[in-house]
Design a protein around this motif. Structure first.
Motif, PDB file in Angstrom:
ATOM      1  N   GLU A  12      -7.754   6.355   4.165  1.00  0.00           N
ATOM      2  CA  GLU A  12      -6.785   4.877   4.099  1.00  0.00           C
ATOM      3  C   GLU A  12      -7.422   3.694   4.494  1.00  0.00           C
ATOM      4  O   GLU A  12      -7.579   3.003   5.477  1.00  0.00           O
ATOM      5  CB  GLU A  12      -5.721   5.419   5.461  1.00  0.00           C
ATOM      6  N   TYR A  13      -7.953   3.287   3.397  1.00  0.00           N
ATOM      7  CA  TYR A  13      -8.514   1.744   3.293  1.00  0.00           C
ATOM      8  C   TYR A  13      -8.059   0.995   2.389  1.00  0.00           C
ATOM      9  O   TYR A  13      -7.623   1.553   1.326  1.00  0.00           O
ATOM     10  CB  TYR A  13     -10.130   1.866   3.229  1.00  0.00           C
ATOM     11  N   TRP A  32      -7.864  10.831   5.614  1.00  0.00           N
ATOM     12  CA  TRP A  32      -7.007  10.571   4.274  1.00  0.00           C
ATOM     13  C   TRP A  32      -7.824   9.473   3.376  1.00  0.00           C
ATOM     14  O   TRP A  32      -7.196   9.277   2.254  1.00  0.00           O
ATOM     15  CB  TRP A  32      -5.731   9.990   4.597  1.00  0.00           C
ATOM     16  N   GLN A  71      -0.863  14.367   2.147  1.00  0.00           N
ATOM     17  CA  GLN A  71      -1.845  14.102   3.151  1.00  0.00           C
ATOM     18  C   GLN A  71      -1.144  14.708   4.568  1.00  0.00           C
ATOM     19  O   GLN A  71      -2.099  14.784   5.636  1.00  0.00           O
ATOM     20  CB  GLN A  71      -1.937  12.598   3.209  1.00  0.00           C
ATOM     21  N   SER A 130       2.057   2.905   6.884  1.00  0.00           N
ATOM     22  CA  SER A 130       0.677   2.283   6.782  1.00  0.00           C
ATOM     23  C   SER A 130       0.879   0.737   6.566  1.00  0.00           C
ATOM     24  O   SER A 130       1.807   0.212   5.910  1.00  0.00           O
ATOM     25  CB  SER A 130      -0.191   3.005   5.749  1.00  0.00           C
ATOM     26  N   LYS A 135       5.366   5.627   1.457  1.00  0.00           N
ATOM     27  CA  LYS A 135       4.586   6.695   1.779  1.00  0.00           C
ATOM     28  C   LYS A 135       5.196   7.675   2.867  1.00  0.00           C
ATOM     29  O   LYS A 135       6.430   7.278   3.621  1.00  0.00           O
ATOM     30  CB  LYS A 135       3.464   6.055   2.656  1.00  0.00           C
ATOM     31  N   LEU A 191      -2.139   2.788  10.839  1.00  0.00           N
ATOM     32  CA  LEU A 191      -1.364   4.051  10.496  1.00  0.00           C
ATOM     33  C   LEU A 191      -0.452   4.162  11.600  1.00  0.00           C
ATOM     34  O   LEU A 191      -0.719   4.142  12.858  1.00  0.00           O
ATOM     35  CB  LEU A 191      -2.377   5.269  10.377  1.00  0.00           C
ATOM     36  N   ARG A 227      -6.761   0.866   7.108  1.00  0.00           N
ATOM     37  CA  ARG A 227      -5.357   0.497   7.174  1.00  0.00           C
ATOM     38  C   ARG A 227      -4.784   1.031   8.618  1.00  0.00           C
ATOM     39  O   ARG A 227      -4.988   2.013   9.385  1.00  0.00           O
ATOM     40  CB  ARG A 227      -4.502   1.236   6.324  1.00  0.00           C
ATOM     41  N   ASN A 243       1.799  10.263  -1.171  1.00  0.00           N
ATOM     42  CA  ASN A 243       0.854  10.580  -0.106  1.00  0.00           C
ATOM     43  C   ASN A 243       1.857  11.796   0.717  1.00  0.00           C
ATOM     44  O   ASN A 243       1.073  11.977   1.874  1.00  0.00           O
ATOM     45  CB  ASN A 243       0.565   9.536   0.595  1.00  0.00           C
ATOM     46  N   ARG A 287      -7.361   8.357   9.276  1.00  0.00           N
ATOM     47  CA  ARG A 287      -7.861   7.101   8.405  1.00  0.00           C
ATOM     48  C   ARG A 287      -8.836   7.914   7.676  1.00  0.00           C
ATOM     49  O   ARG A 287      -9.235   7.706   6.229  1.00  0.00           O
ATOM     50  CB  ARG A 287      -8.075   5.894   9.241  1.00  0.00           C
ATOM     51  N   ASP A 344       0.877  -1.147  -0.107  1.00  0.00           N
ATOM     52  CA  ASP A 344       0.226  -0.078   0.016  1.00  0.00           C
ATOM     53  C   ASP A 344       0.700   1.462   0.110  1.00  0.00           C
ATOM     54  O   ASP A 344       0.542   2.185   0.423  1.00  0.00           O
ATOM     55  CB  ASP A 344      -1.095   0.045   1.043  1.00  0.00           C
TER      56      ASP A 344
END
Length: 437
Positions: free
Chosen positions: A294-295, A292, A332, A269, A265, A305, A303, A329, A289, A12
């Motif tokens: 973040e899945y 951002w 973010q 994550s 990243k 973090l 995810r 990223n 999450r 990821d």
């Protein structure tokens, strides 16, 4: 030239956007391991696309995209992805599949899910896409290769053997309903017709291409910390994620990787179980999450973090042989306040400089942080490195110092043109990826 784009962490990392961008200069892009458990998100002028089995170059019609012999091919999933792309007017006619790749049958997904359920609280965090049992069957010589689907004379006996072995586990280990050979034969007949135009001898094709000085890009899945041999075992995937394995998984084992771009990243994550030294507390992780998005691209699982872990990432860069780093990223982190980077570990109050892949040892580690100033300016419109705020550049350069590998790319957004290339040799910057499809 053979270029590899690989992950430095748990997966990821944003490899899909890097492959999509760098494939603009490639002739061939080859997935060399894994299967439909990949989750690569591509943003183009045509929209947002989530890819699983397909290489991240399929949005570029001039590039030949290949599923290599090191993969286990979820044929159903692959065909479904092709159908989904066709609905958006995308026809990856130059998609090829190695005849030596393994078949990931639908029952492999069922076996994967059944084993995770059997493990209960000891689960590995599998995507349940059938990867582990499919690779296990390849090692046990109990599965089918893609090319065997088209040998109609030998296929019935081969399928009978495959089904018999699957039923041994379905019935005796998991107490499930056995497969019917006739159903599996029907499945094979249905997928064979659609798959046949794409199946080739990849070794012959790439051998000839490299002899003619073609540019070939090897696309990695997941990251170094999920590698079967050098990751945090047993919280790994079931294939080899390292760039060193790329020539083997591509079908050209004699070839040499000329350049390796390691992707990470701007923070950490992780999807799935296992130790995670810099993990945020759940309240902070949940807030970020949601902010951002973040899945997981494949499972949509949240995810985990954490702060950027330079110890783990430095290990990943070394194992991948990375000579260039891509940080994704970065945008973010805007507006999140001071930023911490894990520069070392402590165990029982004593410093630990090197990463360990032992889950038990990692569970005992405490992170040691360096603190960097944050920034509030919107950086998503920056297209040159010197357009980034000073604090942003200090953060990137701090990561570079801790990794000991030049940061060559920084991503400040999801679209193709939001990638800044840093010409580290001269100190000048150039914009990349601005062309559309």
């Amino acid at each position: 030239m053979l270029l590899a784009v690989v992950g430095l962490n748990w997966g990821d990392e944003g490899k899909g956007r890097m492959v999509d961008n760098l494939s603009a200069d490639a002739d061939y892009v080859v997935r060399y391991h894994g299967g439909s458990n990949a989750g690569h998100t591509i943003h183009t002028d045509q929209g947002k696309f989530k890819l699983h089995s397909l290489p991240s170059s399929v949005m570029r019609p001039e590039v030949t995209s290949i599923l290599g012999p090191g993969m286990t091919v979820d044929i159903e999933g692959l065909l479904a992805e092709l159908d989904a792309l066709a609905e958006h007017g995308v026809d990856p006619e130059r998609l090829l599949v190695s005849h030596q790749a393994s078949v990931c049958f639908p029952f492999h997904r069922d076996l994967d899910a059944a084993e995770e359920e059997r493990l209960s609280h000891g689960q590995y965090g599998s995507t349940r896409k059938g990867i582990s049992p499919a690779y296990g069957d390849r090692v046990m010589k109990k599965t089918l290769l893609v090319g065997e689907l088209f040998d109609k004379e030998s296929l019935p006996a081969r399928l009978a053997s495959v089904v018999d072995w699957a039923n041994e586990r379905i019935e005796k280990i998991y107490g499930g309903t056995p497969l019917l050979l006739a159903d599996v034969e029907q499945w094979a007949a249905e997928v064979r017709e659609r798959l046949e135009p794409h199946v080739v001898d990849v070794t012959r094709l790439l051998t000839e291409a490299l002899a003619q000085d073609a540019t070939v890009l090897a696309e990695g899945q997941l990251g170094a910390l999920r590698d079967l041999y050098f990751g945090i075992y047993p919280f790994t995937t079931s294939s080899n994620c390292l760039a060193g394995h790329a020539p083997v998984g591509m079908g050209i084992p004699w070839a040499k990787v000329d350049r390796t771009v390691g992707v990470t990243k701007a923070f950490s994550s992780c999807v799935g179980a296992g130790p995670f030294v810099t993990e945020f507390d759940e309240e902070r992780a949940d807030r970020l999450r949601r902010q951002w998005g973040e899945y997981g691209s494949t499972t949509n699982r949240p995810r985990r973090l954490g702060a950027f872990d330079a110890v783990a990432t430095r290990y990943g860069a070394r194992m991948q042989g990375a000579d260039a780093i891509a940080i994704t990223n970065l945008d973010q982190l805007t507006g999140t306040g001071e930023l911490q980077v894990c520069s070392g570990y402590e165990r029982d109050g004593r410093p630990v400089a090197e990463f360990t892949t032992s889950p038990a040892e990692l569970a005992r580690m405490k992170p040691v942080y360096e603190t960097f100033a944050g920034w509030d300016e919107d950086i998503s419109g920056a297209r040159r490195y010197d357009e980034l705020p000073r604090a942003t550049r200090a953060y990137v350069e701090g990561i570079q110092r801790l990794l000991g590998v030049p940061v060559r790319y920084v991503s400040v957004g999801s679209h193709r043109d939001a990638l800044i290339e840093i010409e580290t040799e001269t100190g000048t910057e150039t914009e990349t990826g601005t062309e559309g499809n």
